[in-house]
Design an enzyme around this catalytic site. Structure first.
Site, PDB file in Angstrom:
ATOM      1  CG  ASP A 240      50.252  36.500  29.141  1.00 51.25           C
ATOM      2  OD1 ASP A 240      49.463  37.178  29.821  1.00 51.25           O
ATOM      3  OD2 ASP A 240      49.984  35.362  28.719  1.00 51.25           O
ATOM      4  CG  ASN A 250      47.998  39.907  32.465  1.00 46.87           C
ATOM      5  OD1 ASN A 250      48.387  38.744  32.394  1.00 46.87           O
ATOM      6  ND2 ASN A 250      46.901  40.253  33.120  1.00 46.87           N
ATOM      7  CE  LYS A 251      44.039  37.362  27.631  1.00 44.98           C
ATOM      8  NZ  LYS A 251      44.581  37.098  26.282  1.00 44.98           N
TER       9      LYS A 251
HETATM   10  C1  LIG Z   1      49.103  32.682  34.903  1.00 45.69           C
HETATM   11  S1  LIG Z   1      49.282  33.903  33.752  1.00 45.69           S
HETATM   12  C2  LIG Z   1      47.943  33.637  32.688  1.00 45.69           C
HETATM   13  C3  LIG Z   1      47.842  34.765  31.695  1.00 45.69           C
HETATM   14  O1  LIG Z   1      47.621  34.197  30.404  1.00 45.69           O
HETATM   15  C4  LIG Z   1      46.379  34.686  29.950  1.00 45.69           C
HETATM   16  O2  LIG Z   1      46.344  34.845  28.583  1.00 45.69           O
HETATM   17  P1  LIG Z   1      45.596  33.730  27.638  1.00 45.69           P
HETATM   18  O3  LIG Z   1      44.354  33.295  28.368  1.00 45.69           O
HETATM   19  O4  LIG Z   1      45.334  34.498  26.363  1.00 45.69           O
HETATM   20  O5  LIG Z   1      46.606  32.639  27.456  1.00 45.69           O
HETATM   21  C5  LIG Z   1      46.232  35.999  30.639  1.00 45.69           C
HETATM   22  O6  LIG Z   1      47.024  36.994  30.057  1.00 45.69           O
HETATM   23  C6  LIG Z   1      46.690  35.642  32.019  1.00 45.69           C
HETATM   24  O7  LIG Z   1      47.010  36.708  32.823  1.00 45.69           O
END
Ligand SMILES: CSC[C@H]1O[C@H](OP(=O)(O)O)[C@H](O)[C@@H]1O
Length: 352
Positions: A240, A250-251
């Protein structure tokens, strides 16, 4: 070469934006029209659409919709600043949102005195579409560079959703997996369910079923056991925000996987477009980490899974230090030496 689908999370028709409601997947494929910029902001904040690159793309379309609204309501164009602020105030961690909106705002500053009101609306939808298409081509390139790193036969663990549902299409980390499968590699994907929003169970598994890619869904707390048993060959995740020194937001749960990968000497790759790099932010601890409503942890599918009195922490992201990352796969190539100097040179194009 295997033939894969072309899943798209959004569509634009006659200057109207439609999004696949990701809160309803995998059980229901519901398309929603977002007809005001307030609708767009709410859809990002409520995670009807999510994924770092995708919220940037949707944010850009949201600004175009906002300008269209101001003109239709006969309001002064100065109100566009409020549209920008509302969209920026949705989610704090993914830098792609701010990158896309800053790019759109620069255009607004230039075009507001150059174009007629009708030309403005068309120009902003066109710019948002350019951002959308650029992301798609970047993902295909990330897939091309990344799939070379995947052995002919491999068990690949991935976290969250980094596929077509997190981007303009194809995906980043899941885009590498798609490209490896497209190349005919014998892969099996191990999908972390990714509590509490369940991006893995609800979205990544849905995408892999659409593509016919072999996979197993696992609980987040199974990853360590599978890794310790030697069942995982490669770990690949998205991002992210990547800071100047190569730290990655990241997540939540990504950092834990990186520690396990280091302990068991497994390649740990991050796949992201260059729009995810934020050289203005020095290091990971400086990244704003989104904290979401505790009920996302205390409930699952609308049912309570914890006592009402219990308090819950709900950090949506964590930070993986650069030293835990084997390589960063981008649309411009692969960064193997992850440090401030190398990243700066790589992004400037001084090194391939
Ligand atoms: C292609 S990167 C997507 C990235 O975004 C996700 O977060 P969220 O689902 O909370 O928007 C997650 O961190 C992914 O790795």
């Amino acid at each position: 070469m295997r033939k894969l689908k072309d899943i798209r999370p959004i569509k634009v028709e006659n200057y109207k934006l439609y999004v696949l409601n990701q809160l309803k997947l995998p059980l229901e494929e519901e398309w929603l029209e977002l007809s005001t910029y307030e609708d767009v902001a709410k859809a990002i904040k409520d995670m009807i659409v999510r994924g770092a690159p995708l919220i940037g793309i949707v944010g850009a379309y949201g600004f175009a919709i906002g300008v269209k609204q101001l003109i239709k309501e006969g309001k002064p164009l100065e109100n566009a600043k409020k549209v920008l602020k509302t969209l920026k105030n949705t989610r704090p961690t993914a830098v792609n949102l701010f990158w896309a909106l800053d790019r759109i705002w620069k255009k607004f500053e230039k075009w507001k005195n150059e174009k007629t009101k009708e030309e403005l609306v068309k120009a902003f939808f066109k710019e948002a579409n350019k951002i959308d298409l650029e992301d798609y081509h970047a993902n295909k390139s990330i897939g091309g560079y990344g799939q070379v790193l995947i052995p002919k036969k491999a068990n690949i663990l991935t976290h969250c959703n980094t596929g077509a549902l997190a981007t303009s299409g194809w995906g980043t980390a899941l885009g590498v997996i798609r490209s490896a499968y497209e190349e005919g590699k014998d892969i099996t994907v191990y999908v972390d369910e990714t509590r509490p929003y369940l991006q893995g169970a609800r979205l990544t598994a849905w995408e892999l079923v659409q593509e016919g890619i072999p996979h197993y869904l696992i609980t987040d707390n199974s990853a360590g056991f599978l890794i310790s048993k030697g069942l995982i060959d490669v770990i690949i995740v998205g991002a992210d925000r990547i800071t100047a020194n190569g730290d990655v937001a990241n997540k939540i749960g990504t950092f834990t996987l990186s520690v396990l990968a280091k302990e068991y000497n497994i390649p740990f790759y991050v796949a992201a477009p260059t729009t995810t790099f934020d050289l203005e932010t020095e290091k990971g601890e400086d990244i704003p980490i989104e904290e979401r409503n505790e009920n996302e942890v205390k409930k699952c599918g609308g049912c309570a899974i914890a006592p009402i009195e219990t308090k819950a922490l709900n950090y949506s992201f964590d930070i993986t230090p650069a030293e835990n990352i084997t390589a960063i796969i981008t649309e411009k190539g692969i960064i193997n030496e992850i440090n401030k100097e190398n990243i700066k040179k790589f992004l400037k194009g001084d090194i391939k």
